[in-house]
Design a protein around this motif. Structure first.
Motif, PDB file in Angstrom:
ATOM      1  N   ASN A  42       8.601 -17.054  66.137  1.00  0.00           N
ATOM      2  CA  ASN A  42       8.248 -18.470  66.063  1.00  0.00           C
ATOM      3  C   ASN A  42       9.537 -19.288  66.040  1.00  0.00           C
ATOM      4  O   ASN A  42      10.243 -19.335  65.037  1.00  0.00           O
ATOM      5  CB  ASN A  42       7.421 -18.723  64.795  1.00  0.00           C
ATOM      6  CG  ASN A  42       6.852 -20.126  64.737  1.00  0.00           C
ATOM      7  OD1 ASN A  42       7.370 -21.054  65.354  1.00  0.00           O
ATOM      8  ND2 ASN A  42       5.781 -20.298  63.979  1.00  0.00           N
ATOM      9  N   ARG A  43       9.835 -19.949  67.144  1.00  0.00           N
ATOM     10  CA  ARG A  43      11.105 -20.675  67.257  1.00  0.00           C
ATOM     11  C   ARG A  43      11.166 -21.864  66.296  1.00  0.00           C
ATOM     12  O   ARG A  43      12.235 -22.177  65.767  1.00  0.00           O
ATOM     13  CB  ARG A  43      11.313 -21.151  68.696  1.00  0.00           C
ATOM     14  CG  ARG A  43      11.500 -20.011  69.697  1.00  0.00           C
ATOM     15  CD  ARG A  43      11.805 -20.542  71.085  1.00  0.00           C
ATOM     16  NE  ARG A  43      12.029 -19.449  72.033  1.00  0.00           N
ATOM     17  CZ  ARG A  43      12.311 -19.628  73.321  1.00  0.00           C
ATOM     18  NH1 ARG A  43      12.410 -20.872  73.805  1.00  0.00           N
ATOM     19  NH2 ARG A  43      12.497 -18.591  74.106  1.00  0.00           N
ATOM     20  N   ALA A  45       9.774 -22.008  63.386  1.00  0.00           N
ATOM     21  CA  ALA A  45      10.029 -21.462  62.054  1.00  0.00           C
ATOM     22  C   ALA A  45      11.505 -21.138  61.873  1.00  0.00           C
ATOM     23  O   ALA A  45      12.087 -21.388  60.809  1.00  0.00           O
ATOM     24  CB  ALA A  45       9.179 -20.219  61.827  1.00  0.00           C
ATOM     25  N   ASP A 297       5.113 -22.792  57.695  1.00  0.00           N
ATOM     26  CA  ASP A 297       4.204 -22.360  58.761  1.00  0.00           C
ATOM     27  C   ASP A 297       4.597 -20.987  59.296  1.00  0.00           C
ATOM     28  O   ASP A 297       3.731 -20.136  59.559  1.00  0.00           O
ATOM     29  CB  ASP A 297       4.211 -23.381  59.896  1.00  0.00           C
ATOM     30  CG  ASP A 297       3.476 -24.662  59.536  1.00  0.00           C
ATOM     31  OD1 ASP A 297       2.625 -24.608  58.626  1.00  0.00           O
ATOM     32  OD2 ASP A 297       3.764 -25.707  60.140  1.00  0.00           O
ATOM     33  N   GLY A 298       5.895 -20.771  59.470  1.00  0.00           N
ATOM     34  CA  GLY A 298       6.349 -19.468  59.955  1.00  0.00           C
ATOM     35  C   GLY A 298       6.079 -18.350  58.960  1.00  0.00           C
ATOM     36  O   GLY A 298       5.665 -17.249  59.349  1.00  0.00           O
ATOM     37  N   ASP A 301       2.359 -17.346  59.004  1.00  0.00           N
ATOM     38  CA  ASP A 301       2.000 -16.454  60.111  1.00  0.00           C
ATOM     39  C   ASP A 301       2.577 -15.055  59.918  1.00  0.00           C
ATOM     40  O   ASP A 301       1.928 -14.058  60.241  1.00  0.00           O
ATOM     41  CB  ASP A 301       2.499 -17.028  61.445  1.00  0.00           C
ATOM     42  CG  ASP A 301       1.815 -18.346  61.781  1.00  0.00           C
ATOM     43  OD1 ASP A 301       0.714 -18.601  61.247  1.00  0.00           O
ATOM     44  OD2 ASP A 301       2.399 -19.138  62.556  1.00  0.00           O
TER      45      ASP A 301
END
Length: 310
Positions: A42-43, A45, A297-298, A301
């Motif tokens: 996830n970039r 993140a 968020d990262g 996930d």
């Protein structure tokens, strides 16, 4: 298969991703490696992590990075200078103080608030939630009703009331924010505990003679840590905004400390003509809050078992 292939040592990646780990250490490192792969994919993140690492480095090396004093200014020759004037990259405020230097030193106060609130609020919420979820009955009812009472009040309003009662200051602001921040963590810990308490794993531990306290502290709490970490990280932005709101109202860090909310309050009088006095600390709050949200968020996930298994 040749003898060389049979005796060849696995690569580090193969060792970490082995489906038959030979030790707890290998299993834990393998789990961390899987989490990092999921997170680094996830970039946004990774961008959030970079922002937080930059904030940490700025706070640690504030004395080296700050070009001017954050407290003392030049009222005669450097008052309300625009960005880029006379060596002041972000301009100066109404006291002739370098805004960049104040932002750099203010990062320490921001981290101070965030870390202390997390250290105080997260354990309280974890203990209340796990005890409530595992015990059930009247214990669950009492603890959850107390939690509901705290959740019924808006966080900022309750924090304002507590700071008004305790007195203005950064320490009292941290305590007030922590007291208002633990209920969501208790709710999450309780929900997680109720899914674990009747599992075969907990039943086996119970049959081995483990006491309820040992089950809660050593077997259920570790299972709730990942969800709690995600929620705490996502709440960091709200904590920063609450601390800035208290500082804006004069109930947080007191002058001349370079707290970002207090800097916005002092610059609101010049917002139309000298926008940078209030705009720069507002932009700093925006960037740091965005960094924590992206990081949260990262982590959500990466720490989700369903996502990690895909």
């Amino acid at each position: 298969m040749t003898a060389n292939e049979m005796t060849a040592k696995p690569t580090l990646r193969e060792w970490l991703l082995s489906d038959r780990p030979q030790s707890r250490r290998q299993a834990r490192l393998g789990r961390l490696y899987v989490i990092w792969r999921q997170f680094s994919a996830n970039r946004l993140a990774v961008l959030g992590l970079g922002i937080i690492i930059a904030l940490l480095l700025v706070a640690v090396f504030a004395d080296v990075l700050a070009p001017h004093s954050p407290i003392q200014g030049d009222l005669r020759g450097a008052r309300l200078l625009p960005p880029g004037s006379e060596g002041y990259l972000l301009g100066t405020d109404d006291q002739g103080r370098d805004i960049l230097s104040r932002l750099i030193h203010g990062s320490r106060l921001t981290l101070f608030v965030v870390v202390l609130v997390a250290i105080i609020a997260a354990p309280i919420g974890l203990i209340v939630g796990t005890v409530s979820g595992y015990a059930g009955g009247w214990v669950d009812g009492v603890l959850m009703r107390i939690t509901d009472i705290f959740l019924a009040f808006p966080k900022l309003v309750l924090a304002l009331a507590l700071v008004a009662a305790l007195g203005p200051g950064i320490e009292n602001a941290v305590l007030a924010i922590a007291i208002t921040s633990w209920p969501p963590y208790a709710r999450i810990a309780r929900a997680e505990t109720m899914t674990f308490r009747n599992s075969d794993y907990i039943s086996a531990v119970r049959l081995m003679g483990a006491s309820p306290m040992r089950i809660v502290f050593f077997h259920i709490m570790p299972l709730c840590i990942s969800s709690l970490i995600v929620r705490v990280t996502l709440d960091m932005a709200g904590i920063i905004l609450t601390a800035a709101g208290l500082g804006f109202l004069g109930l947080g860090a007191q002058p001349p400390l370079p707290e970002w909310g207090a800097m916005i309050a002092s610059g609101r009088r010049f917002i139309l003509d000298q926008w940078w006095v209030a705009g720069m600390p507002g932009f700093a709050i925006l960037i740091v809050s965005l960094g924590f949200n992206l990081l949260g968020d990262g982590l959500r996930d990466a720490l989700d078992p369903k996502e990690a298994g895909q």
